[in-house]
Design an enzyme around this catalytic site. Structure first.
Site, mmCIF file in Angstrom:
data_model
loop_
_atom_site.group_PDB
_atom_site.id
_atom_site.type_symbol
_atom_site.label_atom_id
_atom_site.label_comp_id
_atom_site.label_asym_id
_atom_site.label_seq_id
_atom_site.Cartn_x
_atom_site.Cartn_y
_atom_site.Cartn_z
ATOM 1 N N ASP A 111 0.860 -1.193 0.000
ATOM 2 C CA ASP A 111 0.000 0.000 0.000
ATOM 3 C C ASP A 111 0.885 1.228 0.000
ATOM 4 O O ASP A 111 1.964 1.221 0.581
ATOM 5 C CB ASP A 111 -0.872 0.021 1.272
ATOM 6 N N ASP A 129 -7.198 -1.257 -4.519
ATOM 7 C CA ASP A 129 -8.268 -0.901 -3.577
ATOM 8 C C ASP A 129 -9.152 0.178 -4.175
ATOM 9 O O ASP A 129 -10.382 0.117 -4.077
ATOM 10 C CB ASP A 129 -7.681 -0.383 -2.262
#
Ligand SMILES: CCC[C@@H]1OC(=O)[C@@H](C)C[C@H](C)CCCCC(=O)CCC[C@@H](CC)/C=C/C=C(\COC)CC[C@@H](O)[C@@H](O)C[C@H](O)CNC1=O
Length: 154
Positions: A111, A129
């Site tokens: 991330d 995401d």
């Protein structure tokens, strides 16, 4: 067919951005893009959203496989005039596969998008995401619009 190309595009952008983060950023490094709003932060997550179910990789493999199969079946079955719905499904397909690749290769997800929405430090996320959440958002809007149309007709 075009929808699989959209999913593939999402997967490529997701994997390239994650590759660049791994190559050019130290773990935990923070690069401000827009002060107090948007930062690039190299982060890893062994869980799902908000880091839930840390390390439950087999659970994630099974859920993601079910999600991917469901999306493909749905993409095949939907009539071609449902362009927005099929577009949303292709975004979700790309996002699900993007994170699945990370989980398969690294047993964790990379991330790097760190935003402070209204000064709340939203969990750090990635392109996959974003595609998933945008896909879910479009489906929600379409469903609401559909419901509204039916109400007007009845
Ligand atoms: C987006 C779904 C999360 C994604 O699910 C996936 O891969 C799917 C395909 C497979 C999962 C195993 C199953 C879905 C779990 C559902 C879930 O978790 C509830 C989600 C609600 C959602 C509203 C729709 C909130 C959104 C949150 C975030 C996204 O903000 C943009 C924060 C993301 C950060 O916590 C980041 O560290 C997460 C990390 O990248 C791993 N990502 C995943 O597990």
């Amino acid at each position: 067919m075009i929808y699989y190309l959209i999913a593939l595009f999402i997967i490529i952008v997701d994997q390239v951005t994650k590759y660049l983060v791994v190559q050019y950023m130290e773990l935990g490094e923070n690069i401000p893009i827009i002060e107090n709003f948007l930062y690039l932060s190299s982060h890893r997550n062994q869980g799902a959203a908000w880091g839930i179910l840390q390390g439950q990789m087999y659970f994630f493999y099974i859920i993601t496989m079910l999600v991917v199969i469901g999306l493909i079946v749905y993409l095949q079955k939907l009539p071609n005039d449902q362009k927005w719905m099929k577009f949303a499904l292709s975004l979700m397909l790309g996002g699900a596969v993007g994170n699945f690749i990370d989980r398969l290769l690294h047993q964790e997800v990379i991330d790097f998008i760190n935003t402070f929405i209204f000064s709340y430090d939203f969990p750090i996320f990635n392109v996959a995401d974003s595609a998933l959440v945008i896909g879910v958002g479009i489906i929600l809007v379409l469903t609401l619009l559909e419901g509204k149309k039916e109400k007007e007709l009845s």
